[in-house]
Design a protein around this motif. Sequence first.
Motif, PDB file in Angstrom:
ATOM      1  N   ASP A 182       2.295   3.632   2.186  1.00  0.00           N
ATOM      2  CA  ASP A 182       3.434   2.905   1.552  1.00  0.00           C
ATOM      3  C   ASP A 182       2.422   2.114   0.449  1.00  0.00           C
ATOM      4  OD1 ASP A 182       6.089   1.769   0.070  1.00  0.00           O
ATOM      5  OD2 ASP A 182       5.130  -0.140   1.417  1.00  0.00           O
ATOM      6  N   LYS A 183       1.156   1.012   1.007  1.00  0.00           N
ATOM      7  CA  LYS A 183       0.456   0.329   0.177  1.00  0.00           C
ATOM      8  C   LYS A 183      -0.336   1.576  -1.408  1.00  0.00           C
ATOM      9  CE  LYS A 183      -4.451  -1.129   1.154  1.00  0.00           C
ATOM     10  NZ  LYS A 183      -5.671  -1.509   2.531  1.00  0.00           N
ATOM     11  N   TYR A 184      -0.926   2.826  -0.460  1.00  0.00           N
ATOM     12  CA  TYR A 184      -1.656   3.430  -1.331  1.00  0.00           C
ATOM     13  C   TYR A 184      -0.678   4.507  -2.300  1.00  0.00           C
ATOM     14  CZ  TYR A 184      -6.046   2.832   0.831  1.00  0.00           C
ATOM     15  OH  TYR A 184      -7.096   2.112   1.743  1.00  0.00           O
ATOM     16  N   LEU A 185       0.940   4.273  -1.637  1.00  0.00           N
ATOM     17  CA  LEU A 185       1.326   5.113  -2.944  1.00  0.00           C
ATOM     18  C   LEU A 185       2.068   4.364  -3.849  1.00  0.00           C
ATOM     19  CD1 LEU A 185       3.166   7.346  -3.802  1.00  0.00           C
ATOM     20  CD2 LEU A 185       5.118   6.739  -2.567  1.00  0.00           C
ATOM     21  N   ARG A 186       2.417   2.644  -3.675  1.00  0.00           N
ATOM     22  CA  ARG A 186       2.891   1.748  -4.812  1.00  0.00           C
ATOM     23  C   ARG A 186       0.838   1.524  -5.389  1.00  0.00           C
ATOM     24  NH1 ARG A 186       6.927  -1.178  -3.877  1.00  0.00           N
ATOM     25  NH2 ARG A 186       8.007  -0.790  -1.770  1.00  0.00           N
ATOM     26  N   ALA A 187      -0.173   1.327  -4.812  1.00  0.00           N
ATOM     27  CA  ALA A 187      -1.212   1.377  -6.426  1.00  0.00           C
ATOM     28  C   ALA A 187      -1.076   2.268  -7.349  1.00  0.00           C
ATOM     29  CB  ALA A 187      -2.495   1.370  -4.816  1.00  0.00           C
ATOM     30  N   HIS A 188      -0.819   3.945  -6.522  1.00  0.00           N
ATOM     31  CA  HIS A 188      -0.708   4.846  -7.001  1.00  0.00           C
ATOM     32  C   HIS A 188       0.342   5.357  -8.335  1.00  0.00           C
ATOM     33  CE1 HIS A 188      -1.522   9.361  -8.743  1.00  0.00           C
ATOM     34  NE2 HIS A 188      -0.603   9.363  -8.429  1.00  0.00           N
ATOM     35  N   LEU A 189       1.473   4.443  -7.955  1.00  0.00           N
ATOM     36  CA  LEU A 189       2.453   4.001  -8.942  1.00  0.00           C
ATOM     37  C   LEU A 189       2.338   2.967 -10.239  1.00  0.00           C
ATOM     38  CD1 LEU A 189       6.051   4.542  -6.485  1.00  0.00           C
ATOM     39  CD2 LEU A 189       4.871   6.748  -8.401  1.00  0.00           C
ATOM     40  N   ALA A 190       1.289   2.009 -10.020  1.00  0.00           N
ATOM     41  CA  ALA A 190       1.165   1.377 -10.788  1.00  0.00           C
ATOM     42  C   ALA A 190       0.362   1.758 -11.954  1.00  0.00           C
ATOM     43  CB  ALA A 190       0.429   0.137 -10.070  1.00  0.00           C
ATOM     44  N   GLU A 191      -0.595   2.773 -11.204  1.00  0.00           N
ATOM     45  CA  GLU A 191      -1.730   3.049 -12.638  1.00  0.00           C
ATOM     46  C   GLU A 191      -0.663   3.909 -13.153  1.00  0.00           C
ATOM     47  OE1 GLU A 191      -4.589   5.156 -10.329  1.00  0.00           O
ATOM     48  OE2 GLU A 191      -5.060   3.458  -9.705  1.00  0.00           O
ATOM     49  N   ILE A 192       0.469   4.854 -12.585  1.00  0.00           N
ATOM     50  CA  ILE A 192       1.012   5.840 -13.555  1.00  0.00           C
ATOM     51  C   ILE A 192       1.551   4.546 -14.180  1.00  0.00           C
ATOM     52  CG2 ILE A 192       2.999   7.123 -13.635  1.00  0.00           C
ATOM     53  CD1 ILE A 192       1.896   8.584 -10.996  1.00  0.00           C
ATOM     54  N   ALA A 193       2.338   3.820 -13.927  1.00  0.00           N
ATOM     55  CA  ALA A 193       2.756   3.111 -14.878  1.00  0.00           C
ATOM     56  C   ALA A 193       2.453   2.461 -16.017  1.00  0.00           C
ATOM     57  CB  ALA A 193       3.643   1.747 -14.180  1.00  0.00           C
ATOM     58  N   GLU A 194       1.322   2.427 -16.098  1.00  0.00           N
ATOM     59  CA  GLU A 194       0.081   1.564 -17.229  1.00  0.00           C
ATOM     60  C   GLU A 194       0.317   2.747 -18.378  1.00  0.00           C
ATOM     61  OE1 GLU A 194      -3.533   0.401 -16.122  1.00  0.00           O
ATOM     62  OE2 GLU A 194      -2.733  -1.021 -15.048  1.00  0.00           O
ATOM     63  N   VAL A 195       0.603   3.933 -17.951  1.00  0.00           N
ATOM     64  CA  VAL A 195       0.452   5.114 -19.301  1.00  0.00           C
ATOM     65  C   VAL A 195       1.909   4.643 -19.760  1.00  0.00           C
ATOM     66  CG1 VAL A 195       1.297   7.239 -20.093  1.00  0.00           C
ATOM     67  CG2 VAL A 195      -0.287   7.163 -17.947  1.00  0.00           C
ATOM     68  N   ASN A 196       1.268   4.730 -21.873  1.00  0.00           N
ATOM     69  CA  ASN A 196       2.578   4.533 -22.645  1.00  0.00           C
ATOM     70  C   ASN A 196       2.639   5.395 -23.225  1.00  0.00           C
ATOM     71  OD1 ASN A 196       4.462   2.993 -24.255  1.00  0.00           O
ATOM     72  ND2 ASN A 196       2.241   2.290 -25.443  1.00  0.00           N
ATOM     73  N   ILE A 197       4.528   6.313 -23.737  1.00  0.00           N
ATOM     74  CA  ILE A 197       4.878   7.211 -24.147  1.00  0.00           C
ATOM     75  C   ILE A 197       5.452   6.844 -25.079  1.00  0.00           C
ATOM     76  CG2 ILE A 197       6.485   9.064 -23.786  1.00  0.00           C
ATOM     77  CD1 ILE A 197       6.269   9.004 -20.476  1.00  0.00           C
ATOM     78  N   GLU A 198       4.709   7.520 -26.288  1.00  0.00           N
ATOM     79  CA  GLU A 198       5.355   7.279 -28.012  1.00  0.00           C
ATOM     80  C   GLU A 198       5.714   7.772 -28.024  1.00  0.00           C
ATOM     81  OE1 GLU A 198       6.316   4.634 -30.647  1.00  0.00           O
ATOM     82  OE2 GLU A 198       4.638   3.709 -28.627  1.00  0.00           O
TER      83      GLU A 198
END
Length: 200
Positions: A182-198
């Motif tokens: 859960d810890k590493y998965l949440r960290a990975h999802l936080a990185e993905i969330a920083e991607v801005n789709i235009e």
Amino acid sequence: MGVSRRKYAMMRGVSETAVRKAIASGRITVEADGTIDPATADRQWDSQTDPAKQRGPHAQALGAQSAAGTARAATKPVPKSAIDAVNAALGESGTDASPGGGSGEVSFLRARMANEVLKAQTARVRLEKMKGELVDRSKATASVFDLARRERYAWLNWPPRIAANMAAELSIEAHALEQVLDKYLRAHLAEIAEVNIELR
């Protein structure tokens, strides 16, 4: 006393039928004796008839006057916003957007060309929308957001579902493994969330 309808038609350079139609529709009037005063009839005809629908030498002279008026109007100062709009429309169409007479002038022909370009672009967008090749931006954004949210929830629910099976295979404690996943998965999802789709 005026002239006959036939004579006026010859003077004006139109058919007698055209003169009769003009009288019937009220565009020109006749004298009390039924004849036509050419000067009065010419003024009435010119003021009450669409220049684009007129024929004959009289219409040609009127067209020349109209063209001269347009040429004079083209030399008047034009607001900067209008020039920018013309340049933007022509620039988007791939046409040379630099004004012919300098940055402070715009010709009637360039403005008309920009108007035609905008009409063509609008028609193209409508056609693409009807053919289903165009997507509504707000709906697409909402769909992408909804898909990303469902994907995120699916991943967040994965460690509790899989931790027991993985722990059994690795012979370790299931709760500890779930916490680490859960810890590493949440960290990975936080990185993905920083991607801005235009979506443009």
